[in-house]
Design a protein around this motif. Structure first.
Motif, PDB file in Angstrom:
ATOM      1  N   THR A  83      -1.760  -1.537  -4.130  1.00 51.65           N
ATOM      2  CA  THR A  83      -2.716  -0.313  -4.023  1.00 51.65           C
ATOM      3  C   THR A  83      -2.279   0.911  -3.505  1.00 51.65           C
ATOM      4  O   THR A  83      -1.427   1.052  -2.921  1.00 51.65           O
ATOM      5  CB  THR A  83      -3.618  -0.926  -2.552  1.00 51.65           C
ATOM      6  N   VAL A  84      -2.890   1.959  -4.483  1.00 49.90           N
ATOM      7  CA  VAL A  84      -2.498   3.266  -4.447  1.00 49.90           C
ATOM      8  C   VAL A  84      -3.588   4.063  -3.931  1.00 49.90           C
ATOM      9  O   VAL A  84      -4.585   4.040  -4.359  1.00 49.90           O
ATOM     10  CB  VAL A  84      -1.863   3.797  -5.653  1.00 49.90           C
ATOM     11  N   SER A  85      -3.322   4.739  -2.670  1.00 48.72           N
ATOM     12  CA  SER A  85      -4.202   5.372  -1.959  1.00 48.72           C
ATOM     13  C   SER A  85      -4.262   7.131  -2.734  1.00 48.72           C
ATOM     14  O   SER A  85      -3.288   7.323  -2.856  1.00 48.72           O
ATOM     15  CB  SER A  85      -4.342   5.434  -0.668  1.00 48.72           C
ATOM     16  N   SER A  86      -5.418   7.608  -2.715  1.00 49.29           N
ATOM     17  CA  SER A  86      -5.471   8.986  -3.052  1.00 49.29           C
ATOM     18  C   SER A  86      -5.519   9.979  -1.851  1.00 49.29           C
ATOM     19  O   SER A  86      -5.686   9.539  -0.742  1.00 49.29           O
ATOM     20  CB  SER A  86      -6.966   9.239  -3.877  1.00 49.29           C
TER      21      SER A  86
ATOM     22  N   GLU B  64      -0.286   6.268  -9.100  1.00 49.14           N
ATOM     23  CA  GLU B  64      -1.748   6.862  -9.200  1.00 49.14           C
ATOM     24  C   GLU B  64      -2.675   5.855  -8.732  1.00 49.14           C
ATOM     25  O   GLU B  64      -2.261   4.664  -8.744  1.00 49.14           O
ATOM     26  CB  GLU B  64      -2.036   7.312 -10.636  1.00 49.14           C
ATOM     27  N   PRO B  65      -3.812   6.393  -8.159  1.00 50.37           N
ATOM     28  CA  PRO B  65      -4.889   5.284  -7.785  1.00 50.37           C
ATOM     29  C   PRO B  65      -5.115   4.349  -8.733  1.00 50.37           C
ATOM     30  O   PRO B  65      -5.493   3.217  -8.660  1.00 50.37           O
ATOM     31  CB  PRO B  65      -5.856   6.287  -7.424  1.00 50.37           C
TER      32      PRO B  65
ATOM     33  N   LEU C 173       0.695  -1.207   0.086  1.00 52.50           N
ATOM     34  CA  LEU C 173       0.160  -0.118   0.068  1.00 52.50           C
ATOM     35  C   LEU C 173       0.838   1.358  -0.083  1.00 52.50           C
ATOM     36  O   LEU C 173       1.832   1.190   0.738  1.00 52.50           O
ATOM     37  CB  LEU C 173      -0.810  -0.154   1.273  1.00 52.50           C
ATOM     38  N   VAL C 174       0.496   2.298  -0.894  1.00 54.71           N
ATOM     39  CA  VAL C 174       1.223   3.374  -0.991  1.00 54.71           C
ATOM     40  C   VAL C 174       0.543   4.484  -1.383  1.00 54.71           C
ATOM     41  O   VAL C 174      -0.478   4.376  -1.978  1.00 54.71           O
ATOM     42  CB  VAL C 174       2.414   3.143  -2.061  1.00 54.71           C
ATOM     43  N   GLN C 175       0.525   5.899  -1.121  1.00 59.05           N
ATOM     44  CA  GLN C 175      -0.050   6.915  -1.238  1.00 59.05           C
ATOM     45  C   GLN C 175       0.317   7.438  -2.724  1.00 59.05           C
ATOM     46  O   GLN C 175       1.307   7.165  -3.178  1.00 59.05           O
ATOM     47  CB  GLN C 175       0.422   7.909  -0.201  1.00 59.05           C
ATOM     48  N   ALA C 176      -0.647   8.167  -3.229  1.00 54.49           N
ATOM     49  CA  ALA C 176      -0.438   8.565  -4.525  1.00 54.49           C
ATOM     50  C   ALA C 176       0.792   9.431  -4.638  1.00 54.49           C
ATOM     51  O   ALA C 176       1.039  10.164  -3.710  1.00 54.49           O
ATOM     52  CB  ALA C 176      -1.651   9.525  -5.091  1.00 54.49           C
TER      53      ALA C 176
ATOM     54  N   THR D 132      -3.646   0.701  -9.013  1.00 49.48           N
ATOM     55  CA  THR D 132      -4.200  -0.130  -8.128  1.00 49.48           C
ATOM     56  C   THR D 132      -4.475  -1.516  -9.057  1.00 49.48           C
ATOM     57  O   THR D 132      -5.395  -1.424 -10.017  1.00 49.48           O
ATOM     58  CB  THR D 132      -5.031   0.102  -7.274  1.00 49.48           C
TER      59      THR D 132
ATOM     60  N   GLY E 211       3.811   8.154  -4.469  1.00 52.15           N
ATOM     61  CA  GLY E 211       4.823   7.347  -4.007  1.00 52.15           C
ATOM     62  C   GLY E 211       5.491   6.600  -4.760  1.00 52.15           C
ATOM     63  O   GLY E 211       4.979   6.368  -6.121  1.00 52.15           O
TER      64      GLY E 211
END
Length: 115
Positions: free
Chosen positions: A112-115, A86-87, A11-14, A90, A16
């Motif tokens: 998984t890329v979170s916004s 980018e989300p 899991l990583v933030q947008a 995912t 990243g």
């Protein structure tokens, strides 16, 4: 035993980065085209990037300039460096080898890329 084993998802933030790795049995790596594919929920599996035995690369338009595929022929590994995530990136990411023995797939790793 013939196998491909992926690692590095998460899991990583947008914005990243993540680096995926795929370790292959030698019998399905040397001389084989290696690729990374992804499949998002409800969508077809699609090619992300591929690399030939001598290092020529190919990328999906959606990842050009953000992702980099590489291979280490001494270690039988192929990697995917993913930057500026980018989300929409995912998906479950799969490693694939293609050669004279046929096509082989890894079990997949979730990104998984979170916004």
């Amino acid at each position: 035993q013939v196998q491909l084993v992926e690692s590095g998802g998460g899991l990583v933030q947008a914005g990243g980065s993540l680096r995926l790795s795929c370790a292959a049995s030698g019998s399905i790596f040397r001389g084989y085209l290696m690729g990374w594919y992804r499949q998002a929920p409800g969508k077809q599996r699609e090619l992300v990037a591929s690399i030939t035995p001598n290092g020529r690369t190919n990328y999906a338009d959606s990842v050009k300039g953000r992702f980099t595929i590489s291979r280490d022929n001494a270690k039988n590994t192929v990697s995917l460096q993913m930057n500026s995530l980018e989300p929409e990136d995912t998906a479950v990411y799969y490693c694939k080898s293609s050669g004279y023995k046929g096509d082989y797939w890894g079990q997949g790793t979730q990104v998984t890329v979170s916004s």
